[in-house]
Scaffold this motif. Structure first.
Motif, PDB file in Angstrom:
ATOM      1  N   HIS A 311      52.546  29.451  56.588  1.00  0.00           N
ATOM      2  CA  HIS A 311      52.419  29.416  55.131  1.00  0.00           C
ATOM      3  C   HIS A 311      53.108  30.639  54.529  1.00  0.00           C
ATOM      4  O   HIS A 311      52.876  31.767  54.971  1.00  0.00           O
ATOM      5  N   ILE A 312      53.950  30.406  53.529  1.00  0.00           N
ATOM      6  CA  ILE A 312      54.611  31.494  52.811  1.00  0.00           C
ATOM      7  C   ILE A 312      54.104  31.502  51.377  1.00  0.00           C
ATOM      8  O   ILE A 312      54.187  30.489  50.672  1.00  0.00           O
ATOM      9  N   VAL A 313      53.551  32.627  50.970  1.00  0.00           N
ATOM     10  CA  VAL A 313      53.023  32.792  49.617  1.00  0.00           C
ATOM     11  C   VAL A 313      53.991  33.649  48.817  1.00  0.00           C
ATOM     12  O   VAL A 313      54.354  34.750  49.246  1.00  0.00           O
ATOM     13  N   ILE A 314      54.422  33.148  47.664  1.00  0.00           N
ATOM     14  CA  ILE A 314      55.313  33.911  46.790  1.00  0.00           C
ATOM     15  C   ILE A 314      54.508  34.373  45.586  1.00  0.00           C
ATOM     16  O   ILE A 314      53.961  33.558  44.838  1.00  0.00           O
ATOM     17  N   ASN A 315      54.419  35.676  45.417  1.00  0.00           N
ATOM     18  CA  ASN A 315      53.584  36.262  44.368  1.00  0.00           C
ATOM     19  C   ASN A 315      54.258  37.545  43.902  1.00  0.00           C
ATOM     20  O   ASN A 315      54.538  38.429  44.718  1.00  0.00           O
ATOM     21  N   LYS A 316      54.530  37.663  42.619  1.00  0.00           N
ATOM     22  CA  LYS A 316      55.225  38.850  42.092  1.00  0.00           C
ATOM     23  C   LYS A 316      54.297  40.043  41.922  1.00  0.00           C
ATOM     24  O   LYS A 316      54.757  41.159  41.700  1.00  0.00           O
ATOM     25  N   HIS A 317      52.981  39.828  42.009  1.00  0.00           N
ATOM     26  CA  HIS A 317      51.984  40.908  41.968  1.00  0.00           C
ATOM     27  C   HIS A 317      52.184  41.812  40.732  1.00  0.00           C
ATOM     28  O   HIS A 317      52.251  43.038  40.847  1.00  0.00           O
ATOM     29  N   LEU A 318      52.269  41.189  39.568  1.00  0.00           N
ATOM     30  CA  LEU A 318      52.365  41.976  38.343  1.00  0.00           C
ATOM     31  C   LEU A 318      51.055  42.722  38.096  1.00  0.00           C
ATOM     32  O   LEU A 318      49.986  42.311  38.575  1.00  0.00           O
ATOM     33  N   PRO A 319      51.095  43.825  37.340  1.00  0.00           N
ATOM     34  CA  PRO A 319      49.872  44.603  37.093  1.00  0.00           C
ATOM     35  C   PRO A 319      48.745  43.795  36.448  1.00  0.00           C
ATOM     36  O   PRO A 319      47.568  44.106  36.650  1.00  0.00           O
ATOM     37  N   CYS A 320      49.107  42.751  35.678  1.00  0.00           N
ATOM     38  CA  CYS A 320      48.085  41.971  34.969  1.00  0.00           C
ATOM     39  C   CYS A 320      47.558  40.788  35.778  1.00  0.00           C
ATOM     40  O   CYS A 320      46.699  40.040  35.296  1.00  0.00           O
ATOM     41  N   SER A 321      48.074  40.594  36.976  1.00  0.00           N
ATOM     42  CA  SER A 321      47.606  39.457  37.771  1.00  0.00           C
ATOM     43  C   SER A 321      46.952  39.963  39.059  1.00  0.00           C
ATOM     44  O   SER A 321      47.306  41.030  39.569  1.00  0.00           O
ATOM     45  N   PRO A 322      45.959  39.256  39.580  1.00  0.00           N
ATOM     46  CA  PRO A 322      45.455  37.984  39.057  1.00  0.00           C
ATOM     47  C   PRO A 322      44.535  38.193  37.856  1.00  0.00           C
ATOM     48  O   PRO A 322      43.906  39.233  37.743  1.00  0.00           O
ATOM     49  N   CYS A 323      44.485  37.184  37.008  1.00  0.00           N
ATOM     50  CA  CYS A 323      43.644  37.281  35.814  1.00  0.00           C
ATOM     51  C   CYS A 323      42.554  36.212  35.799  1.00  0.00           C
ATOM     52  O   CYS A 323      41.783  36.134  34.842  1.00  0.00           O
ATOM     53  N   THR A 324      42.491  35.391  36.836  1.00  0.00           N
ATOM     54  CA  THR A 324      41.493  34.323  36.906  1.00  0.00           C
ATOM     55  C   THR A 324      40.226  34.833  37.584  1.00  0.00           C
ATOM     56  O   THR A 324      40.292  35.440  38.656  1.00  0.00           O
ATOM     57  N   THR A 325      39.081  34.584  36.953  1.00  0.00           N
ATOM     58  CA  THR A 325      37.786  34.970  37.534  1.00  0.00           C
ATOM     59  C   THR A 325      36.815  33.816  37.361  1.00  0.00           C
ATOM     60  O   THR A 325      36.659  33.290  36.260  1.00  0.00           O
ATOM     61  N   PHE A 326      36.179  33.405  38.475  1.00  0.00           N
ATOM     62  CA  PHE A 326      35.247  32.278  38.469  1.00  0.00           C
ATOM     63  C   PHE A 326      35.856  31.052  37.795  1.00  0.00           C
ATOM     64  O   PHE A 326      35.220  30.358  37.015  1.00  0.00           O
ATOM     65  N   GLY A 327      37.129  30.796  38.099  1.00  0.00           N
ATOM     66  CA  GLY A 327      37.789  29.596  37.604  1.00  0.00           C
ATOM     67  C   GLY A 327      38.306  29.669  36.180  1.00  0.00           C
ATOM     68  O   GLY A 327      38.947  28.729  35.710  1.00  0.00           O
ATOM     69  N   TYR A 328      38.049  30.788  35.492  1.00  0.00           N
ATOM     70  CA  TYR A 328      38.507  30.907  34.099  1.00  0.00           C
ATOM     71  C   TYR A 328      39.763  31.775  34.035  1.00  0.00           C
ATOM     72  O   TYR A 328      39.778  32.904  34.531  1.00  0.00           O
ATOM     73  N   THR A 329      40.809  31.239  33.407  1.00  0.00           N
ATOM     74  CA  THR A 329      42.059  31.974  33.202  1.00  0.00           C
ATOM     75  C   THR A 329      42.280  32.147  31.707  1.00  0.00           C
ATOM     76  O   THR A 329      42.388  31.162  30.973  1.00  0.00           O
ATOM     77  N   PRO A 330      42.341  33.378  31.217  1.00  0.00           N
ATOM     78  CA  PRO A 330      42.568  33.581  29.779  1.00  0.00           C
ATOM     79  C   PRO A 330      43.984  33.162  29.387  1.00  0.00           C
ATOM     80  O   PRO A 330      44.897  33.146  30.224  1.00  0.00           O
ATOM     81  N   LYS A 331      44.176  32.825  28.130  1.00  0.00           N
ATOM     82  CA  LYS A 331      45.507  32.471  27.631  1.00  0.00           C
ATOM     83  C   LYS A 331      46.422  33.675  27.798  1.00  0.00           C
ATOM     84  O   LYS A 331      46.086  34.789  27.398  1.00  0.00           O
ATOM     85  N   CYS A 332      47.585  33.452  28.366  1.00  0.00           N
ATOM     86  CA  CYS A 332      48.494  34.553  28.697  1.00  0.00           C
ATOM     87  C   CYS A 332      49.319  34.982  27.484  1.00  0.00           C
ATOM     88  O   CYS A 332      50.016  34.156  26.877  1.00  0.00           O
TER      89      CYS A 332
END
Length: 367
Positions: A311-332
């Motif tokens: 498995h290859i995971v591509i993730n830019k790891h920006l300072p603001c991500s991840p932003c999802t907690t308990f299934g909730y993602t705020p509007k970006c």
């Protein structure tokens, strides 16, 4: 009952009920469990990653009756697990009532945050009630466990079983079973592709912030097609137009809106790898032992990304991500830059790397 209504009911009724219901009596219980209820509201991904825990429970209690209380949107996942005796739907009033009337030695609520599932667990009046103690819901369980945002979700579910004396062990793959009728339909839909190497793309996502975009997926498909790689695009009927854009001028097959979840699973099982964002379909590929290229941004990689060399995971790891907690993602506020910055080159190269590795492993296995 729709998802929005369930969440509204949880916010009001769930809060009240968790306070008003009496806490269970914690006592000494026997080791014999003849029946268990697993509660799993939510999406496809959670349901897939719960199955290793259900299989682990079956290994410990081979004669126990296993019932799963799911939702319409994820219930079909549990048909991919042959050890489950009964599947009931949380958002079907009649079936919810059947679950409440059931006789269980143990109830395992696998919901991570919302309260209504804990209320349902308590209203079964089972002696053993197990769940995550993430808020006031904890008072309704006889056994409460911490929930860690950095734990792989499959591991979190397996940890719930430690209350029953079942150790957390590494799950072997595949752990999903494709029903024979679905496999037959998939073979017909794939036609000539059924016996060839092909890639599956799933461009969908539960929220806009997790979408990479049809145009970028189309570029990947065109590049792979130019290198002689065949492919299939799968997804829901609502995204069929997007699927047509992706396969245009590639010779690839667009099966969006033409398959059930079981049939989609059967198609993925025949493939060489899956390309997907952070989605439930991604976890189905993992459960089938199929290599994946996954695109992560808002979601928590440590909790949801596949593990292992296939498995290859591509993730830019920006300072603001991840932003999802308990299934909730705020509007970006920056238009999901974490996904937008993933390049077509990166995805293409990841696919080719896994295909080369798969072909190498295949040749190595030859006598």
């Amino acid at each position: 009952m729709n998802l929005r209504l369930i969440k509204a009911a949880d916010a009001i009724l769930g809060r009240v009920a968790t306070v008003l219901l009496p806490a269970p009596v914690v006592g000494c219980y026997g080791t014999s469990i003849r029946s268990v209820l697993f509660i799993r509201p939510g999406g496809i991904g959670d349901a897939v990653l719960l199955i290793p825990a259900i299989l682990s429970f079956r290994n410990k209690y081979p004669k126990a009756r296993i019932t799963v209380l799911a939702e319409k949107r994820n219930g079909a996942v549990f048909t991919l697990c042959s050890v489950i005796d009964e599947i009931l739907l949380y958002d079907n009033n009649g079936e919810l009532f059947m679950a409440l009337r059931g006789s269980y030695d143990a109830v395992i609520d696998t919901e991570q945050w919302h309260r209504l599932s804990a209320v349902v667990a308590r209203m079964t009046w089972a002696q053993i009630l197990i769940g995550f103690g993430t808020n006031v819901r904890s008072r309704l369980f006889t056994h409460q466990l911490d929930y860690e945002q950095s734990d792989y979700e499959e591991t979190s579910f397996l940890r719930l079983l430690t209350s029953l004396g079942i150790a957390v062990t590494q799950t072997s793959v595949p752990f999903l079973t494709v029903p024979t009728p679905a496999a037959s339909v998939a073979e017909v839909l794939l036609g000539e592709l059924a016996d060839r190497t092909f890639v599956v793309i799933f461009p969908g996502a539960s929220i806009p912030e997790r979408r990479w975009g049809a145009d970028k997926f189309r570029q990947v498909a065109k590049r792979l097609s130019a290198k002689g790689v065949s492919g299939v695009v799968v997804g829901g009927e609502d995204d069929r137009g997007e699927g047509e854009r992706i396969v245009a001028d590639t010779g690839w097959l667009n099966l969006m809106g033409e398959t059930s979840l079981q049939e989609t699973t059967a198609i993925i099982e025949r493939s060489s790898l899956l390309v997907s964002g952070d989605s439930g379909i991604l976890h189905i590929a993992v459960g089938l032992g199929i290599p994946t290229v996954s695109l992560f941004g808002p979601g928590r990689e440590k909790k949801w990304a596949p593990r292992g060399d296939n498995h290859i995971v591509i993730n830019k790891h920006l300072p603001c991500s991840p932003c999802t907690t308990f299934g909730y993602t705020p509007k970006c506020p920056i238009n999901a830059r974490c996904m937008a910055e993933i390049s077509v080159d990166e995805v293409e190269q990841a696919v080719l790397t896994l295909l080369d590795r798969k072909n190498f492993d295949k040749h190595q296995q030859k006598p």
